[in-house]
Design a protein around this motif. Structure first.
Motif, PDB file in Angstrom:
ATOM      1  N   LEU A  17       0.992  24.437 -16.551  1.00 52.00           N
ATOM      2  CA  LEU A  17       2.229  23.818 -17.030  1.00 52.00           C
ATOM      3  C   LEU A  17       1.919  22.451 -17.617  1.00 52.00           C
ATOM      4  CD1 LEU A  17       4.353  24.734 -13.916  1.00 52.00           C
ATOM      5  CD2 LEU A  17       4.718  25.622 -16.215  1.00 52.00           C
ATOM      6  N   PRO A  18       2.744  21.966 -18.538  1.00 52.53           N
ATOM      7  CA  PRO A  18       2.504  20.638 -19.105  1.00 52.53           C
ATOM      8  C   PRO A  18       2.847  19.527 -18.096  1.00 52.53           C
ATOM      9  CG  PRO A  18       4.547  21.545 -19.937  1.00 52.53           C
ATOM     10  CD  PRO A  18       3.924  22.624 -19.109  1.00 52.53           C
ATOM     11  N   LEU A  71       0.831  -1.203   0.000  1.00 55.08           N
ATOM     12  CA  LEU A  71       0.000   0.000   0.000  1.00 55.08           C
ATOM     13  C   LEU A  71       0.861   1.246   0.000  1.00 55.08           C
ATOM     14  CD1 LEU A  71      -2.850  -0.917   2.467  1.00 55.08           C
ATOM     15  CD2 LEU A  71      -2.908  -0.855  -0.015  1.00 55.08           C
ATOM     16  N   ARG A  72       1.972   1.189   0.758  1.00 58.92           N
ATOM     17  CA  ARG A  72       2.871   2.348   0.793  1.00 58.92           C
ATOM     18  C   ARG A  72       3.442   2.614  -0.589  1.00 58.92           C
ATOM     19  NH1 ARG A  72       7.128   0.852   4.836  1.00 58.92           N
ATOM     20  NH2 ARG A  72       6.059  -1.132   4.956  1.00 58.92           N
ATOM     21  N   THR A  73       3.762   1.524  -1.312  1.00 53.43           N
ATOM     22  CA  THR A  73       4.299   1.684  -2.659  1.00 53.43           C
ATOM     23  C   THR A  73       3.206   2.171  -3.608  1.00 53.43           C
ATOM     24  OG1 THR A  73       5.717  -0.174  -2.143  1.00 53.43           O
ATOM     25  CG2 THR A  73       5.645   0.518  -4.425  1.00 53.43           C
ATOM     26  N   TYR A  74       2.016   1.599  -3.436  1.00 51.56           N
ATOM     27  CA  TYR A  74       0.882   1.966  -4.279  1.00 51.56           C
ATOM     28  C   TYR A  74       0.547   3.450  -4.124  1.00 51.56           C
ATOM     29  CZ  TYR A  74      -4.025   2.500  -5.451  1.00 51.56           C
ATOM     30  OH  TYR A  74      -5.204   2.957  -5.944  1.00 51.56           O
ATOM     31  N   ALA A  75       0.693   3.962  -2.891  1.00 59.01           N
ATOM     32  CA  ALA A  75       0.381   5.362  -2.639  1.00 59.01           C
ATOM     33  C   ALA A  75       1.182   6.271  -3.569  1.00 59.01           C
ATOM     34  CB  ALA A  75       0.667   5.717  -1.185  1.00 59.01           C
ATOM     35  N   TRP A  76       2.425   5.893  -3.827  1.00 61.44           N
ATOM     36  CA  TRP A  76       3.249   6.736  -4.708  1.00 61.44           C
ATOM     37  C   TRP A  76       2.770   6.673  -6.139  1.00 61.44           C
ATOM     38  CZ3 TRP A  76       6.158  10.621  -3.403  1.00 61.44           C
ATOM     39  CH2 TRP A  76       6.580  10.696  -2.071  1.00 61.44           C
ATOM     40  N   MET A  77       2.107   5.578  -6.520  1.00 53.92           N
ATOM     41  CA  MET A  77       1.549   5.524  -7.878  1.00 53.92           C
ATOM     42  C   MET A  77       0.501   6.610  -8.052  1.00 53.92           C
ATOM     43  SD  MET A  77       1.091   1.426  -8.482  1.00 53.92           S
ATOM     44  CE  MET A  77       0.490   1.515 -10.155  1.00 53.92           C
ATOM     45  N   THR A  78      -0.299   6.840  -7.001  1.00 55.43           N
ATOM     46  CA  THR A  78      -1.353   7.849  -7.123  1.00 55.43           C
ATOM     47  C   THR A  78      -0.782   9.258  -7.089  1.00 55.43           C
ATOM     48  OG1 THR A  78      -1.759   8.050  -4.776  1.00 55.43           O
ATOM     49  CG2 THR A  78      -2.976   6.338  -5.922  1.00 55.43           C
ATOM     50  N   ILE A  79       0.403   9.414  -6.511  1.00 59.20           N
ATOM     51  CA  ILE A  79       0.975  10.760  -6.446  1.00 59.20           C
ATOM     52  C   ILE A  79       1.737  11.093  -7.716  1.00 59.20           C
ATOM     53  CG2 ILE A  79       2.675  12.191  -5.252  1.00 59.20           C
ATOM     54  CD1 ILE A  79       1.872  10.858  -2.698  1.00 59.20           C
ATOM     55  N   LEU A  80       2.532  10.111  -8.198  1.00 56.35           N
ATOM     56  CA  LEU A  80       3.419  10.393  -9.323  1.00 56.35           C
ATOM     57  C   LEU A  80       2.778  10.116 -10.685  1.00 56.35           C
ATOM     58  CD1 LEU A  80       6.643   8.721  -7.876  1.00 56.35           C
ATOM     59  CD2 LEU A  80       6.133  11.146  -7.907  1.00 56.35           C
ATOM     60  N   GLY A  81       1.630   9.457 -10.703  1.00 57.70           N
ATOM     61  CA  GLY A  81       1.024   9.022 -11.967  1.00 57.70           C
ATOM     62  C   GLY A  81       0.769  10.145 -12.958  1.00 57.70           C
ATOM     63  N   ASN A  82       0.469   9.746 -14.198  1.00 58.27           N
ATOM     64  CA  ASN A  82       0.284  10.735 -15.254  1.00 58.27           C
ATOM     65  C   ASN A  82      -0.847  11.704 -14.955  1.00 58.27           C
ATOM     66  OD1 ASN A  82       2.364  10.174 -16.912  1.00 58.27           O
ATOM     67  ND2 ASN A  82       1.226   8.716 -18.179  1.00 58.27           N
ATOM     68  N   ASN A  83      -1.931  11.215 -14.329  1.00 59.12           N
ATOM     69  CA  ASN A  83      -2.900  12.183 -13.833  1.00 59.12           C
ATOM     70  C   ASN A  83      -2.964  12.126 -12.303  1.00 59.12           C
ATOM     71  OD1 ASN A  83      -3.961   9.697 -14.018  1.00 59.12           O
ATOM     72  ND2 ASN A  83      -5.857  10.273 -15.032  1.00 59.12           N
ATOM     73  N   GLY A  84      -1.772  12.017 -11.732  1.00 61.96           N
ATOM     74  CA  GLY A  84      -1.642  12.018 -10.272  1.00 61.96           C
ATOM     75  C   GLY A  84      -1.625  13.426  -9.729  1.00 61.96           C
ATOM     76  N   ILE A  85      -1.379  13.518  -8.434  1.00 60.21           N
ATOM     77  CA  ILE A  85      -1.498  14.820  -7.763  1.00 60.21           C
ATOM     78  C   ILE A  85      -0.522  15.847  -8.300  1.00 60.21           C
ATOM     79  CG2 ILE A  85      -1.234  15.955  -5.545  1.00 60.21           C
ATOM     80  CD1 ILE A  85      -2.522  13.824  -4.315  1.00 60.21           C
ATOM     81  N   ASN A 131       1.096  16.050 -11.175  1.00 57.94           N
ATOM     82  CA  ASN A 131       0.791  16.501 -12.531  1.00 57.94           C
ATOM     83  C   ASN A 131      -0.479  17.337 -12.592  1.00 57.94           C
ATOM     84  OD1 ASN A 131       2.855  15.825 -14.284  1.00 57.94           O
ATOM     85  ND2 ASN A 131       2.289  13.667 -14.200  1.00 57.94           N
ATOM     86  N   ASN A 132      -1.463  17.006 -11.785  1.00 55.68           N
ATOM     87  CA  ASN A 132      -2.673  17.818 -11.740  1.00 55.68           C
ATOM     88  C   ASN A 132      -2.386  19.222 -11.264  1.00 55.68           C
ATOM     89  OD1 ASN A 132      -5.207  16.671 -12.551  1.00 55.68           O
ATOM     90  ND2 ASN A 132      -4.672  15.018 -11.159  1.00 55.68           N
ATOM     91  N   PHE A 133      -1.500  19.282 -10.278  1.00 50.62           N
ATOM     92  CA  PHE A 133      -1.105  20.580  -9.741  1.00 50.62           C
ATOM     93  C   PHE A 133      -0.423  21.408 -10.828  1.00 50.62           C
ATOM     94  CE2 PHE A 133       1.832  23.263  -7.246  1.00 50.62           C
ATOM     95  CZ  PHE A 133       0.880  23.962  -6.533  1.00 50.62           C
ATOM     96  N   LEU A 134       0.473  20.739 -11.585  1.00 50.65           N
ATOM     97  CA  LEU A 134       1.173  21.430 -12.671  1.00 50.65           C
ATOM     98  C   LEU A 134       0.183  21.910 -13.728  1.00 50.65           C
ATOM     99  CD1 LEU A 134       4.340  19.181 -13.186  1.00 50.65           C
ATOM    100  CD2 LEU A 134       4.244  21.477 -12.198  1.00 50.65           C
ATOM    101  N   ASN A 135      -0.791  21.039 -14.053  1.00 55.66           N
ATOM    102  CA  ASN A 135      -1.788  21.420 -15.051  1.00 55.66           C
ATOM    103  C   ASN A 135      -2.586  22.636 -14.601  1.00 55.66           C
ATOM    104  OD1 ASN A 135      -1.030  19.359 -16.698  1.00 55.66           O
ATOM    105  ND2 ASN A 135      -2.649  17.958 -16.042  1.00 55.66           N
ATOM    106  N   MET A 136      -2.876  22.652 -13.292  1.00 53.19           N
ATOM    107  CA  MET A 136      -3.647  23.757 -12.747  1.00 53.19           C
ATOM    108  C   MET A 136      -2.913  25.079 -12.941  1.00 53.19           C
ATOM    109  SD  MET A 136      -5.512  22.911  -9.188  1.00 53.19           S
ATOM    110  CE  MET A 136      -4.462  23.993  -8.235  1.00 53.19           C
TER     111      MET A 136
END
Lengths: 265, 281
Positions: free
Chosen positions: B136-137, B112-126, B128-133
């Motif tokens: 930024l690309p 789960l700890r490893t999985y958590a990083w998938m949701t943060i670093l993913g292509n539409n993760g946190i 990248n969403n922040f950057l899009n907001m």
């Protein structure tokens, strides 16, 4: 003063690094939107999905059953082995203790695949039994490691006194030795239980035919991509851990308190 | 004290032989044979599996895994030493609370700890969403070496901090005072007194991080995607996908050798023999 603040800022950043991923999982488990970024409002639907997921329910069942059985059997075998090994001569004892260390120092993947080879070469079917045997095998060393120090610090004269007073060796063991080393036995059981509950690699290699545990289910779900039900599952598992820790802490505080009171009297 | 109680250990001696010694012997046997070992008559000894390991492709895999594990270990040390030092300096009233808060994430399932990083670093993760907001690309954060390193540091950091913290808190504080009294400044005191005394903790920390980092297959699988092989994922592939037990066993034996060699090199620095738990290696 500057140094103090620097320490605080550094620790603060480390705690953000440690807790941010967990908080994200918890927050998203209530998010009513499959895409990660958007907040679609509060929902409990992932939890409902979770309770309807048969894979997860079976996995939960096997996780708990295997951990309970493995920890109990390992504590039993481990405690008696520790008592036996303690009475070995120096050299055989050193060899045995070192062999016992092997599963502790070996990488999990090596333990897992070597056990898989053992089962398959003896034509044993991979499944519940093979997984249970593997869990017992990696649990026992930790029980022995927890019980051994208690035996070493045990006052030898206690057993002798019991024997002098007419107790049979078994009676002395049951009434004198076991109660004295009980804290070590309980620690050993708890370590074995947590290791079993959390194990992924060894179970992954030694299980088969529909028998899974929670770690294996999470792994296969995560490989298929990010899924909100895993967030709900993590939140529930985290809550259980927190509750357990709270009770363990309370219990040890209680024990400490009793000890202190005894001292004052 | 009681000779008869020796018998209590005999069942486990047999158990150890069957479930600990025999499996490792079998792995070794598979690594030096072709095909299955079941039938004694058709057994065929060979060193080809080891020869194959020294193929540039697999040497590349090994070097990549060692590099990745080394970078993660160094990062854990650089980040972890100050943490251990700061925790050991905290007033004893709050120290245990801070320590508990630090260990708490370890109680969560490693996947789960490893999985958590998938949701943060993913292509539409946190991130990248922040950057899009911000207009930024998106950047590709997941499925490369740095995401694996982040996952390893996140999972193994406590293994580095705890032994160093133990070494630091066992240290006699009067030595530090004595050093100051004798005119040493903070830097000299740290380099000449504190650091050498915490060395056993540092060494067992390095061992405890390097070993799982070099053999891990979960973190590369989840955070590294499918593109590049690492020693752990190679072993998993050989055993569970292609079913080539002979070569897989050879790779496993080589990995154990790498770990053993690095442990014995490190243990040389540990003069007091306090750091590592085992006296086997």
């Amino acid at each position: 003063m500057v140094k103090r603040n620097l320490h605080k800022i550094y620790m603060g950043l480390i705690f953000v690094f440690l807790y941010a991923p967990i908080l994200v999982l918890v927050a998203y488990s209530f998010n009513d939107s499959t895409s990660r970024g958007n907040w679609g409002g509060f929902t409990l639907k992932w939890y409902i999905d979770l309770f309807n997921d048969r894979d997860i329910k079976t996995a939960l069942y096997y996780t708990v059953i295997v951990a309970m059985l493995a920890a109990t059997i390992a504590t039993f075998i481990g405690t008696f082995s520790a008592i036996g090994l303690y009475n070995f001569k120096k050299k055989p004892k050193a060899i045995m203790v070192n062999v016992n260390y092997l599963p502790v120092v070996n990488p999990d993947i090596v333990t897992g695949l070597s056990l898989m080879i053992l089962y398959l070469s003896t034509n044993m079917k991979l499944g519940f039994l093979s997984m249970l045997l593997s869990h017992i095998t990696f649990d026992i060393p930790f029980v022995i490691l927890a019980v051994m120090p208690k035996l070493k610090s045990l006052n030898k004269h206690l057993t002798e006194a019991a024997l002098d007073l007419g107790a049979t060796p078994l009676y002395a063991l049951r009434k004198v030795v076991i109660p004295e080393i009980m804290p070590g036995i309980i620690t050993g059981f708890l370590i074995a239980f947590t290791l079993s509950i959390d194990d992924f690699v060894i179970s992954f290699f030694t299980t088969g035919s529909g028998v899974t545990n929670l770690s294996i289910v999470i792994y296969s779900m995560a490989r298929r991509g990010v899924k909100p039900t895993i967030n709900a599952l993590s939140t529930l598992m985290l809550t259980v851990v927190l509750i357990l820790l709270f009770f363990i802490n309370k219990r040890s505080a209680l024990v400490e308190g009793q000890k202190n009171n005894g001292g004052i009297k | 004290m009681n000779k008869k109680q020796k018998f209590f250990a005999y069942p486990y001696v047999i158990w150890m032989f069957i479930f600990i010694v025999l499996p490792i012997v079998l792995v070794f046997l598979y690594s030096i044979t072709t095909k299955e070992v079941n039938n004694i008559k058709t057994i065929n000894f060979t060193l080809n599996n080891y020869k194959l390991f020294f193929d540039p492709l697999y040497i590349g895999v090994t070097i990549r895994s060692i590099n990745l594990a080394l970078v993660s270990t160094i990062l854990c040390l650089v980040l972890g030493y100050p943490i251990a030092y700061i925790i050991s300096k905290i007033h004893s009233k709050h120290r245990n609370t801070v320590l508990l808060l630090f260990i708490l994430p370890m109680w969560m399932n490693m996947l789960l700890r490893t999985y958590a990083w998938m949701t943060i670093l993913g292509n539409n993760g946190i991130i990248n969403n922040f950057l899009n907001m911000l207009g930024l690309p998106s950047i590709r954060l997941l499925y490369n070496n740095s995401s694996i390193i982040i996952g390893m540091v996140y999972n193994f950091l406590p293994f580095m901090v705890l032994p160093i913290y133990t070494a630091l808190s066992k240290m006699d504080q009067h030595l530090v005072e004595a050093s100051h009294d004798l005119g040493a400044d903070n830097r000299t005191t740290f380099l000449k007194v504190i650091l050498p005394l915490s060395l056993p903790g540092v060494i067992s920390g390095i061992i405890m991080v390097f070993m799982p980092a070099v053999s891990s297959f979960v973190i590369p699988r989840l955070l590294g995607g499918n593109r590049s092989l690492y020693i752990g994922t190679l072993i998993e592939n050989l055993f569970l996908v292609t079913g080539d037990w002979n070569f897989g066993s050879a790779v496993a034996i080589m990995m154990m050798l790498i770990i053993l060699v690095s442990m014995s090199i490190l243990n040389r620095f540990d003069v007091d023999k306090e750091g590592s738990g085992s006296n086997l290696w």
